[in-house]
Design an enzyme around this catalytic site. Sequence first.
Site, PDB file in Angstrom:
ATOM      1  N   LEU A 108       0.784  -1.168   0.021  1.00 30.28           N
ATOM      2  CA  LEU A 108      -0.105   0.079   0.092  1.00 30.28           C
ATOM      3  C   LEU A 108       0.906   1.205   0.011  1.00 30.28           C
ATOM      4  O   LEU A 108       1.980   1.122   0.772  1.00 30.28           O
ATOM      5  CB  LEU A 108      -0.899  -0.111   1.229  1.00 30.28           C
ATOM      6  CG  LEU A 108      -2.023  -1.159   1.331  1.00 30.28           C
ATOM      7  CD1 LEU A 108      -2.645  -0.875   2.646  1.00 30.28           C
ATOM      8  CD2 LEU A 108      -2.835  -1.110   0.300  1.00 30.28           C
ATOM      9  N   ASP A 109       0.694   2.550  -0.865  1.00 27.50           N
ATOM     10  CA  ASP A 109       1.655   3.398  -0.967  1.00 27.50           C
ATOM     11  C   ASP A 109       1.449   4.054   0.687  1.00 27.50           C
ATOM     12  O   ASP A 109       0.365   3.871   1.414  1.00 27.50           O
ATOM     13  CB  ASP A 109       1.060   4.434  -2.142  1.00 27.50           C
ATOM     14  CG  ASP A 109      -0.248   4.872  -1.708  1.00 27.50           C
ATOM     15  OD1 ASP A 109      -0.789   5.526  -0.981  1.00 27.50           O
ATOM     16  OD2 ASP A 109      -0.951   4.490  -2.629  1.00 27.50           O
ATOM     17  N   ALA A 110       2.265   4.826   0.928  1.00 32.23           N
ATOM     18  CA  ALA A 110       2.339   5.534   2.183  1.00 32.23           C
ATOM     19  C   ALA A 110       1.193   6.339   2.568  1.00 32.23           C
ATOM     20  O   ALA A 110       0.747   6.131   3.708  1.00 32.23           O
ATOM     21  CB  ALA A 110       3.558   6.506   2.065  1.00 32.23           C
ATOM     22  N   GLU A 111       0.520   6.810   1.512  1.00 37.41           N
ATOM     23  CA  GLU A 111      -0.742   7.758   1.867  1.00 37.41           C
ATOM     24  C   GLU A 111      -2.123   6.709   2.118  1.00 37.41           C
ATOM     25  O   GLU A 111      -2.901   7.576   2.327  1.00 37.41           O
ATOM     26  CB  GLU A 111      -0.908   8.816   0.784  1.00 37.41           C
ATOM     27  CG  GLU A 111       0.162   9.618   0.966  1.00 37.41           C
ATOM     28  CD  GLU A 111       1.338   9.382   0.301  1.00 37.41           C
ATOM     29  OE1 GLU A 111       1.323   8.478  -0.704  1.00 37.41           O
ATOM     30  OE2 GLU A 111       2.490   9.959   0.874  1.00 37.41           O
ATOM     31  N   THR A 112      -1.730   5.557   1.924  1.00 42.23           N
ATOM     32  CA  THR A 112      -3.263   4.861   1.915  1.00 42.23           C
ATOM     33  C   THR A 112      -2.898   3.830   3.276  1.00 42.23           C
ATOM     34  O   THR A 112      -2.072   3.144   3.445  1.00 42.23           O
ATOM     35  CB  THR A 112      -3.148   3.846   0.791  1.00 42.23           C
ATOM     36  OG1 THR A 112      -3.308   4.540  -0.435  1.00 42.23           O
ATOM     37  CG2 THR A 112      -4.271   3.082   0.778  1.00 42.23           C
TER      38      THR A 112
END
Length: 244
Positions: A108-112
Site C-alpha cells: 500500500l502506498d504511504a498515503e493509503t
Amino acid sequence: MSENEGVRLQKVLAQAGIASRRASEELIAEGRVQVDGKVVREQGRRIDPETAVVHVDGVRVQIREDVVTIALNKPYGMLSTMEDDLGRPCVGDLVRSRKERLFHVGRLDAETEGLLLLTNDGELAHRLMHPSYNVMKTYLAEVPGPVEKGLGKKLKAGIELEDGPIKVDSFKLISAVPGKALVEVVLHEGRKHIVRRLLEHVGYPVQSLVRVAVGDVSLGNQRPGSMRVLNRQEVGGLYKLVGL
C-alpha cells in the site's frame, strides 16, 4: 517416512485448533479429512507436519506451527517495506520483535491506510500477489461530491489509463454529504496507485483511501498500527481462493 515416524493425524488436527483429539478422530472416521489429496480414515495414520498438506471438509488447514499470516492495519504515512535505508517509518518496525521472518503481501502506498497481509508462507504470498488468481481487494475512498449517477457503470465497463485498460469489479456510493462522498471500490488489479489513478481519471481525485478487505479477510475494527493473527477459517479461505 517409516510407520513409527511422524505425528498422529488426530494430534496434528488438535494442535492446529481444528477440534479435540476425540472430535478429530470422528472427523477422520467420517471421511472428512484428506492428506495429500487422499481421504484418510485410519486412526493411527502418522504424518510429517512439515510436508503434509491437510484438508478438512475441503478446506486446507495450516498445520505447521511456525507458519503464520497476520492482518496489519497499516497507518497513514508508513511505508510498505520491511526496512528503509532513510529511517522512515516502515512495516518492518512493527514486526521486528516477532520470531518469524515475515514479509508483506503486496504493498500500500504511504498515503493509503488499511489491510496489509504479512506472512512467512511463501507460496500463499506468491499466489495472492499473482494477477492470474484474481484476488479481490476492497477499498473505501473519500472523493469530492456529488458523485455522478452513472460513474459505477462507467468504471465497470472499463476505462483506458496510460498503462492499459482497467475496470472495477464493484462500485458503490456508501455515503454523501455536501461536497464529499465515500465510495467503495472492489477490484482484482494490483497496479501501482491503481485506485487513485482510475478515480482521478474520471474526475474524482482521492482525498483519503483505506483498504478494508483482501478476499474474505476483513480489516474489521482494527486500530491503525494494530496486528492480529488470522484464524484458521480466514487462512483456509485464502488457500481456497488461490487453489492451495
